[in-house]
Design a protein around this motif. Structure first.
Motif, PDB file in Angstrom:
ATOM      1  N   LYS A  58      -2.562  -1.522  10.458  1.00  0.00           N
ATOM      2  CA  LYS A  58      -2.119  -1.215   9.614  1.00  0.00           C
ATOM      3  C   LYS A  58      -1.550  -1.940   7.854  1.00  0.00           C
ATOM      4  O   LYS A  58      -2.503  -2.984   8.079  1.00  0.00           O
ATOM      5  N   PRO A  77      -4.787  14.146  -5.474  1.00  0.00           N
ATOM      6  CA  PRO A  77      -4.205  15.381  -6.109  1.00  0.00           C
ATOM      7  C   PRO A  77      -2.369  14.851  -7.082  1.00  0.00           C
ATOM      8  O   PRO A  77      -2.532  15.531  -7.615  1.00  0.00           O
ATOM      9  N   ASN A 110      -8.691  18.105   0.049  1.00  0.00           N
ATOM     10  CA  ASN A 110      -7.701  17.653   1.770  1.00  0.00           C
ATOM     11  C   ASN A 110      -7.177  19.044   2.379  1.00  0.00           C
ATOM     12  O   ASN A 110      -6.269  19.063   2.651  1.00  0.00           O
ATOM     13  N   SER A 154       0.035   5.398   9.688  1.00  0.00           N
ATOM     14  CA  SER A 154       0.528   3.917   9.739  1.00  0.00           C
ATOM     15  C   SER A 154       0.410   3.377   8.754  1.00  0.00           C
ATOM     16  O   SER A 154       0.424   2.456   7.871  1.00  0.00           O
ATOM     17  N   TYR A 155       0.153   4.628   7.116  1.00  0.00           N
ATOM     18  CA  TYR A 155       1.201   4.353   5.987  1.00  0.00           C
ATOM     19  C   TYR A 155       2.466   4.477   5.507  1.00  0.00           C
ATOM     20  O   TYR A 155       2.737   4.086   5.177  1.00  0.00           O
ATOM     21  N   THR A 156       3.127   5.605   6.400  1.00  0.00           N
ATOM     22  CA  THR A 156       4.240   6.135   5.858  1.00  0.00           C
ATOM     23  C   THR A 156       4.820   4.601   6.946  1.00  0.00           C
ATOM     24  O   THR A 156       5.721   4.466   7.533  1.00  0.00           O
ATOM     25  N   THR A 157       6.496   4.756   5.447  1.00  0.00           N
ATOM     26  CA  THR A 157       6.971   3.914   5.721  1.00  0.00           C
ATOM     27  C   THR A 157       8.470   4.410   5.991  1.00  0.00           C
ATOM     28  O   THR A 157       8.411   5.636   6.169  1.00  0.00           O
ATOM     29  N   PRO A 158       9.574   3.878   6.735  1.00  0.00           N
ATOM     30  CA  PRO A 158      10.978   4.740   7.273  1.00  0.00           C
ATOM     31  C   PRO A 158      11.497   5.579   5.856  1.00  0.00           C
ATOM     32  O   PRO A 158      12.453   6.812   6.097  1.00  0.00           O
ATOM     33  N   VAL A 159      11.323   4.894   4.465  1.00  0.00           N
ATOM     34  CA  VAL A 159      11.813   6.299   3.935  1.00  0.00           C
ATOM     35  C   VAL A 159      11.579   6.863   3.337  1.00  0.00           C
ATOM     36  O   VAL A 159      11.626   8.190   2.879  1.00  0.00           O
ATOM     37  N   GLU A 160      10.368   6.993   3.725  1.00  0.00           N
ATOM     38  CA  GLU A 160       8.788   8.287   3.761  1.00  0.00           C
ATOM     39  C   GLU A 160       9.496   9.754   4.955  1.00  0.00           C
ATOM     40  O   GLU A 160       9.291  10.594   4.024  1.00  0.00           O
ATOM     41  N   ARG A 183       3.404  -3.622  -0.669  1.00  0.00           N
ATOM     42  CA  ARG A 183       4.605  -4.179  -0.549  1.00  0.00           C
ATOM     43  C   ARG A 183       4.764  -5.770  -0.651  1.00  0.00           C
ATOM     44  O   ARG A 183       5.659  -5.646  -0.343  1.00  0.00           O
ATOM     45  N   ARG A 234     -10.228   1.986   4.112  1.00  0.00           N
ATOM     46  CA  ARG A 234      -9.326   3.051   3.299  1.00  0.00           C
ATOM     47  C   ARG A 234      -9.135   2.179   1.595  1.00  0.00           C
ATOM     48  O   ARG A 234      -8.623   1.365   1.539  1.00  0.00           O
ATOM     49  N   LEU A 275      -4.637  19.079   4.872  1.00  0.00           N
ATOM     50  CA  LEU A 275      -3.399  19.022   4.961  1.00  0.00           C
ATOM     51  C   LEU A 275      -2.352  20.117   3.352  1.00  0.00           C
ATOM     52  O   LEU A 275      -1.343  20.352   3.303  1.00  0.00           O
ATOM     53  N   ARG A 280       2.564  13.653   9.289  1.00  0.00           N
ATOM     54  CA  ARG A 280       3.062  12.305   9.725  1.00  0.00           C
ATOM     55  C   ARG A 280       3.825  12.047  10.334  1.00  0.00           C
ATOM     56  O   ARG A 280       3.477  10.284  11.208  1.00  0.00           O
ATOM     57  N   LEU A 339      -6.138  18.705  -3.959  1.00  0.00           N
ATOM     58  CA  LEU A 339      -5.721  18.753  -2.281  1.00  0.00           C
ATOM     59  C   LEU A 339      -6.460  20.170  -1.647  1.00  0.00           C
ATOM     60  O   LEU A 339      -6.965  19.211  -0.526  1.00  0.00           O
ATOM     61  N   THR A 398      -2.324  10.003  13.517  1.00  0.00           N
ATOM     62  CA  THR A 398      -2.491   8.196  13.128  1.00  0.00           C
ATOM     63  C   THR A 398      -2.450   7.555  12.023  1.00  0.00           C
ATOM     64  O   THR A 398      -1.899   7.050  11.719  1.00  0.00           O
ATOM     65  N   ASP A 399      -3.692   8.502  11.021  1.00  0.00           N
ATOM     66  CA  ASP A 399      -4.256   8.135   9.760  1.00  0.00           C
ATOM     67  C   ASP A 399      -2.598   8.008   9.083  1.00  0.00           C
ATOM     68  O   ASP A 399      -2.528   6.795   8.193  1.00  0.00           O
ATOM     69  N   LEU A 400      -2.173   9.380   8.920  1.00  0.00           N
ATOM     70  CA  LEU A 400      -1.386   9.020   8.570  1.00  0.00           C
ATOM     71  C   LEU A 400      -0.049   7.717   8.534  1.00  0.00           C
ATOM     72  O   LEU A 400       1.202   7.128   7.715  1.00  0.00           O
ATOM     73  N   PHE A 433      12.139  -0.947   5.125  1.00  0.00           N
ATOM     74  CA  PHE A 433      12.824   0.157   5.324  1.00  0.00           C
ATOM     75  C   PHE A 433      12.203   1.195   4.270  1.00  0.00           C
ATOM     76  O   PHE A 433      11.902   2.150   4.293  1.00  0.00           O
TER      77      PHE A 433
END
Lengths: 297, 535
Positions: free
Chosen positions: B9, B190, A91, A160-166, B141, B131, A94, A152, A87, A156-158, B157
């Motif tokens: 998305k 990573p 990156n 877009s891919y982040t789900t509620p559980v994350e 998903r 990406r 982050l 997160r 990382l 905006t890049d992160l 969720f």
């Protein structure tokens, strides 16, 4: 109540260990996979790991002894564990928050161990070590977790891919950390609470400590079931996939695994439906070889 | 680029749109091409292609065989079949990939580090759909929704669910063919996860369960290979004619006896070429014949079906095809009784036979190695004598992903070039960190519809930038020949198309070719230049 919470937290610790082991066991039981190594492979010896070389660089590699460097492989995984080097290299933006968070978690592990040690063996050195590790751990882990959450939410890049559980995962960690900070700063010392739990003394603790310990217990049980158990995945992803370039040679472990897999495949046939998947390779033509043609041998 | 296109998305793959994410901007190329493609122009698809195929992802069509369903019932069956295929990917049907697949699906932290490493994403000025995690997240998903308890109970969720229609599934299939499978993304992850492998897994489920794959790599590729003997359509009699012609023609051209031993039983080496070399770059197999002859190697070609074509297109999209081809190659070597198989200048043939086939069965077959390692040893031992002044022009080395990043052959080709090329140059980044040529995973062969444009203008863009930068101010000097050394047929095919499109050879005298041609050109025993542009 204190008996219950003491029992729960000890049970949660046990669950954390057992569920983590179960997760690792599940990955280890999966069939030997196709080769997917990527170079550099750090165990490659003879200086090859430095630039990404492999035993394939040698002509007639199968007839030459393999040079392997366990030390280099260990060094590489330690660099990953201690510094999250990939990382950092790829990156950096982050890395700062992630590193602060992970160092905080390591300190909290050290704090937990020292807390137990100083409860059983209350020497000054143990108590001071625990206190320093605890303060550093809570500060760094909280800052890091907050940083990761903010990043997160606002990147905006992160996002877009982040789900509620994350988000939930990070919020759960933050709740545990913040309730811990409030408990140990304003209510009682962690040494006192640890002795209550460890020796089941049954004295009443403040509600905030109950809340903190309940959240901590839930998190300990939840981590191995979630992607937060990536400490397990990382081991397999690197050691068992990306760094696994062991060839299938006679008598090798790889060969033994493949023989077992061949037996298993006889009872569990993979059935894909596309017509070409059932096609057998065409019988090779009977082309006369040079000796059959009467040419030079 | 409009924000709507650039901020997609994963669930937006099902969004209703004529074209979900058109390529409207490309990363600038260095001078002298800095004014090119400011507003990228792509070949327009024929209306019937738009009506019958899936052009709604980005306006390109890679899978010419994927047709729209004729009725709602057909669409329903298509969706059902796709869901079954996803399940098989995570079951015993796919045992050889279960561990890496599960790790990648379970643990991706969505840190987006992989995107920065992807040449397609960078070339399109960071267009979301390209990406590496985009297609992975779509599959994740779908899998979660249909096959995990958490997905069934907690739905969105835990990030489960994508609307499944013909359009969204077909877009995912197309998206699997916007990745060169170079796996540079996996190299920087990573957590050690592999979105490149996952793109191939998506290709695989479409091919193995639903029979969907680009015709260039399936019907006209691996099927032709298995049925006729070569993906080029070259039959045994045609091969023998070609070789006879080459022996005569090349002997005349080079002034030395060129011979190709065929089906020589018990030879030390079975040399396995990409058959495309015989037809498109005959100077390449000829160079091997000259070098092996000069070094005194006991070698042979095979004229058996598949034995004269070392490619294995299954590596890009289908395990069952890969296995059939690889095992046939291994069987031919065994039958000939050779001591080793040496793979010619074909990157994916290296990976297929030396690496992937190594764990396809428990049988330990005839050992396989790269021509590069063999040749480097010959150079080191002094069995080939060179006059490097014959190659005194700038030569930039391209590292084929399959040989370098995925097989770890890095130093031998550099040792050879140091011995034969006084003006040897590296691309930046080089070695295992190098970028794909843009033609990897079958793209070099896919010309249907307007896909050629995607390959040349998008996928090969980073490579072209690397090449221009490597030659520096010499690039624009038309009097100075320059050479991109690409020891891989696929990479050469991409260079050919790239240099033709940008008129690079015609205008600036930038040539491309393999490593062995350079070696023959530098041989002390060669009287006339071997490279055509020096003749």
């Amino acid at each position: 109540m204190s008996y219950i919470i003491a029992g729960f937290i000890l049970l949660a610790l046990l669950c954390f260990v057992l569920l983590t082991a179960y997760r690792a066991w599940k990955y280890s039981r999966l069939p030997l996979h196709a080769r997917l190594e990527l170079y550099p492979v750090p165990k490659e010896g003879g200086g090859r790991a430095r630039y990404g070389g492999s035993y394939y660089e040698e002509s007639k590699w199968w007839s030459k002894p393999r040079t392997l460097s366990k030390a280099n492989e260990t060094k590489d995984i330690l660099m990953e564990m201690l510094f999250i080097r990939k990382l950092f290299d790829n990156n950096k933006g982050l890395w700062w928050v992630s590193y602060v968070f992970h160092i905080g978690i390591y300190c909290l592990f050290a704090w937990t161990v020292m807390l137990l040690v100083s409860t059983i063996w209350p020497l000054d050195v143990h108590i001071y070590t625990a206190a320093i590790a605890g303060m550093a751990g809570y500060c760094l882990a909280t800052l890091g977790a907050l940083g990761l959450l903010i990043r997160r939410i606002f990147d905006t890049d992160l996002r877009s891919y982040t789900t509620p559980v994350e988000y939930f995962n990070l919020i759960l960690i933050l709740l545990v950390l913040i309730s811990g900070i409030i408990s140990w700063l304003f209510v009682c010392t962690p040494f006192f609470a640890a002795s209550q739990i460890l020796f089941f003394t049954g004295l009443a603790l403040s509600p905030i400590i109950y809340i903190h310990l309940a959240l901590l217990g839930i998190m300990l049980i939840y981590i191995p079931a979630s992607k937060m158990s990536h400490y397990v995945g990382k081991f397999f992803a690197f050691h068992k996939v990306l760094w696994d370039n062991d060839p299938n040679s006679k008598g090798s472990q790889v060969n033994l695994h493949l023989q077992k897999a061949a037996k298993a495949a006889q009872t569990q046939k993979p059935e894909w439906l596309a017509p070409h998947t059932g096609m057998v390779a065409p019988a090779t033509e009977q082309i006369p070889t040079s000796s059959e043609r009467g040419n030079e041998p | 680029m409009s924000a709507a296109h650039n901020k997609l998305k994963p669930q937006n793959i099902a969004r209703s749109a004529m074209i979900l994410s058109p390529v409207e901007q490309l990363a600038p190329l260095p001078a002298p091409y800095d004014t090119c493609d400011k507003v990228p122009e792509f070949t327009e698809l024929k209306p019937d292609w738009i009506d019958t195929r899936c052009a709604s992802l980005d306006g390109f069509v890679a899978i010419d065989s994927l047709r729209r369903p004729a009725s709602p019932e057909d669409e329903e069956e298509f969706v059902r079949s796709f869901i079954v295929a996803v399940g098989k990917l995570f079951a015993h049907h796919n045992s050889k990939f279960l561990r890496p697949l599960n790790l990648t699906v379970d643990y991706c932290a969505k840190c987006d580090t992989c995107s920065q490493a992807c040449h397609v994403y960078q070339a399109t000025c960071k267009q979301d759909i390209y990406r590496p995690i985009y297609r992975s997240e779509v599959l994740r998903r779908i899998y979660k929704k249909h096959y995990t308890t958490s997905g069934k109970l907690l739905g969105s969720f835990v990030g489960a669910g994508i609307d499944l229609t013909w359009e969204s599934i077909a877009r995912l299939a197309e998206l699997a063919y916007r990745c060169n499978l170079c796996r540079r993304c996996a190299q920087v992850c990573p957590l050690g996860l592999d979105n490149g492998m996952l793109a191939r897994e998506i290709r695989k489920l479409f091919s193995q369960e639903m029979g969907i794959a680009p015709s260039a790599i399936h019907e006209k590729g691996s099927m032709l290979h298995l049925n006729v003997g070569s993906t080029t359509g070259l039959t045994r009699p045609a091969l023998l004619d070609t070789i006879e012609f080459l022996e005569e023609d090349m002997s005349e051209l080079t002034g030395r006896k060129v011979r190709f031993p065929i089906d020589k039983e018990g030879a030390d080496v079975l040399l396995l070429h990409n058959a495309g070399e015989f037809l498109t770059w005959p100077e390449n197999p000829t160079a091997f014949a000259i070098l092996f002859d000069e070094a005194g190697i006991d070698w042979t070609l095979s004229s058996e079906s598949l034995g004269y074509d070392g490619v294995n297109y299954g590596l890009w999209y289908d395990d069952t095809q890969a296995r059939k081809i690889a095992l046939t190659h291994a069987g031919i070597a065994k039958k000939l009784g050779v001591s080793r198989i040496v793979i010619g200048e074909c990157g994916h043939a290296h990976k297929a036979l030396a690496v992937s086939a190594n764990r396809m069965t428990s049988e330990v077959g005839v050992p396989v190695e790269s021509n590069i390692s063999v040749l480097a040893e010959l150079v080191r031992e002094g069995r080939l004598v060179f006059d490097s002044s014959k190659n005194d022009f700038p030569i930039a080395l391209h590292d084929p992903c399959n040989v370098v990043r995925q097989m770890g052959i890095v130093k031998p080709q550099r040792d050879i070039l140091k011995a034969i090329a006084p003006q040897f140059l590296e691309l930046t980044p080089e070695g295992v960190n190098n970028y794909c040529c843009g033609g990897g995973s079958g793209f070099a062969l896919m010309h249907s519809g307007n896909f050629e444009d995607f390959k040349v203008k998008v996928c090969a863009r980073t490579k072209f930038t690397q090449i221009i930068d490597a030659f520096g101010k010499d690039f624009i000097d038309p009097a100075l020949p320059k050479y991109v050394c690409a020891p891989c047929s696929n990479c050469k095919g991409t260079m050919r198309d790239l240099f033709k499109h940008y008129k690079t050879t015609a205008t600036y005298q930038v040539h491309y070719g393999g490593l062995v041609e350079l070696m023959v050109n530098a041989l002390a025993s060669t009287k006339t230049p071997y490279l055509e542009f020096l003749q």
